[in-house]
Design a protein around this motif. Structure first.
Motif, mmCIF file in Angstrom:
data_model
loop_
_atom_site.group_PDB
_atom_site.id
_atom_site.type_symbol
_atom_site.label_atom_id
_atom_site.label_comp_id
_atom_site.label_asym_id
_atom_site.label_seq_id
_atom_site.Cartn_x
_atom_site.Cartn_y
_atom_site.Cartn_z
ATOM 1 N N PRO A 69 0.814 -1.225 0.000
ATOM 2 C CA PRO A 69 0.000 0.000 0.000
ATOM 3 C C PRO A 69 0.841 1.266 0.000
ATOM 4 C CG PRO A 69 -0.078 -1.087 2.143
ATOM 5 C CD PRO A 69 0.580 -2.048 1.195
ATOM 6 N N ALA A 70 2.110 1.173 0.369
ATOM 7 C CA ALA A 70 2.981 2.344 0.314
ATOM 8 C C ALA A 70 3.162 2.836 -1.117
ATOM 9 C CB ALA A 70 4.339 2.017 0.928
ATOM 10 N N ASP A 71 2.926 1.951 -2.100
ATOM 11 C CA ASP A 71 3.102 2.309 -3.512
ATOM 12 C C ASP A 71 1.797 2.696 -4.196
ATOM 13 O OD1 ASP A 71 5.817 1.692 -3.279
ATOM 14 O OD2 ASP A 71 5.485 -0.418 -3.815
ATOM 15 N N TRP A 72 0.679 2.632 -3.506
ATOM 16 C CA TRP A 72 -0.601 2.921 -4.136
ATOM 17 C C TRP A 72 -0.725 4.410 -4.440
ATOM 18 C CZ3 TRP A 72 -4.512 -0.224 -0.638
ATOM 19 C CH2 TRP A 72 -4.222 -1.594 -0.776
ATOM 20 N N SER A 73 -1.260 4.704 -5.628
ATOM 21 C CA SER A 73 -1.431 6.100 -6.011
ATOM 22 C C SER A 73 -2.795 6.400 -6.620
ATOM 23 C CB SER A 73 -0.339 6.511 -7.014
ATOM 24 O OG SER A 73 -0.396 5.712 -8.182
ATOM 25 N N ARG A 74 -3.619 5.368 -6.917
ATOM 26 C CA ARG A 74 -4.915 5.597 -7.575
ATOM 27 C C ARG A 74 -6.021 4.817 -6.864
ATOM 28 N NH1 ARG A 74 -3.768 4.379 -13.816
ATOM 29 N NH2 ARG A 74 -2.733 2.595 -12.892
ATOM 30 N N PRO A 75 -6.466 5.263 -5.674
ATOM 31 C CA PRO A 75 -5.951 6.408 -4.920
ATOM 32 C C PRO A 75 -4.902 5.960 -3.908
ATOM 33 C CG PRO A 75 -7.968 5.644 -3.927
ATOM 34 C CD PRO A 75 -7.711 4.722 -5.096
ATOM 35 N N PRO A 76 -4.142 6.900 -3.342
ATOM 36 C CA PRO A 76 -3.240 6.550 -2.244
ATOM 37 C C PRO A 76 -4.024 6.335 -0.957
ATOM 38 C CG PRO A 76 -3.201 8.908 -2.638
ATOM 39 C CD PRO A 76 -4.067 8.309 -3.730
ATOM 40 N N TRP A 82 -0.929 1.608 6.175
ATOM 41 C CA TRP A 82 -0.073 0.658 5.470
ATOM 42 C C TRP A 82 0.122 -0.635 6.245
ATOM 43 C CZ3 TRP A 82 4.410 4.478 3.783
ATOM 44 C CH2 TRP A 82 3.866 5.414 2.892
#
Length: 268
Positions: A69-76, A82
């Motif tokens: 989850p630290a790499d999620w961006s869509r959405p963060p 985390w």
């Protein structure tokens, strides 16, 4: 809305050049095909009929949401989430975990088809139906997600075909094998939850090639100018059929030249 009978899909696939008895990796958009009586089941049956009893159908059943989850961006998500996400995720199980919604309904239909086999990579699994299914999905290592020992590597060894059904080359997962074949590809640390025998999830990490499909459409367009891809109708969809060895070998040479040139420009 256009009515597309199952038998006409099978005829379209054969006219496109699907090999009876071969191994076929399909990436697909179900909605692009048109209205097929029987829905996704009928489309998958048409593919199996085109391949015949000795053929094997392969689809990606990736689970990209099972990632750090630290790499999620869509959405963060907030940093305080985390660790709970890593700890509470139920863990990937080939038999239980559905394919991501991004894979499409046809991939999920193949995953649940009687006799289907699925590889056990927690992020980029593949499912297969047919006599070569076990050869395709076995031995899928964490640290070789889309490399030589992965299902896409197996498809290369088996001289299989790739079908893009209503989707573009940005969905052509086989091109990632070309990235793995570069002399020194960028690498990153990945993570996912894997279901244990007692039913709990365990978070694991590994290091593998950092895949990048941002230029796959360009690679695909250049590849098609060679005439090595057959483009034609499958129902209402546009089908693109190619030998996997041809597209992987082309992409490997293309990446070696063009990405190196782009890196030189960035560093200038």
């Amino acid at each position: 809305m256009h009515l597309v009978p199952m038998r006409s899909l099978t005829a379209d696939l054969r006219a496109l050049g699907v090999d009876p008895g071969g191994v076929l990796l399909m990436h697909s958009s179900y909605r692009s095909v048109g209205f097929v009586p029987g829905g996704p089941q009928a489309v998958v049956q048409a593919l199996l009929d085109a391949l015949g009893p000795d053929g094997t159908l392969v689809v990606p059943t990736h689970t990209s949401e099972n990632s750090d989850p630290a790499d999620w961006s869509r959405p963060p998500v907030p940093p305080e989430w985390w660790e709970p996400i890593r700890r509470e995720a139920p863990g990937f199980d080939p038999a239980r975990t559905p394919a991501s919604r991004f894979m499409g309904v046809l991939a999920e239909t193949v995953r649940t088809w009687p006799g289907a086999r699925r590889s056990d990579h927690p992020q980029v699994s593949f499912a297969a139906v047919g006599p070569r299914a076990g050869d395709v999905v076995a031995g899928h290592r964490l640290d070789d997600a889309l490399g030589e020992e992965s299902p896409v590597g197996a498809l290369h060894r088996l001289d299989g075909q790739v079908l893009l059904l209503g989707v573009g080359h940005d969905s052509n997962t086989s091109m990632h094998l070309a990235e793995w074949r570069q002399s020194d590809p960028p690498r990153h640390t990945a993570g996912a939850s894997i279901r244990q025998a007692d039913g709990t999830g365990r978070w694991v990490t590994w290091v593998d090639v950092d895949e990048d499909e941002s230029d796959f459409d360009r690679i695909g367009a250049d590849f098609e100018t060679t005439g090595a891809a057959v483009v034609g109708p499958v129902g209402r969809a546009t089908g693109r059929l190619m030998r996997q060895r041809a597209v992987v070998d082309f992409a490997a040479a293309w990446i070696a030249v063009h990405r190196a040139a782009a890196l030189d420009r960035d560093q200038a």
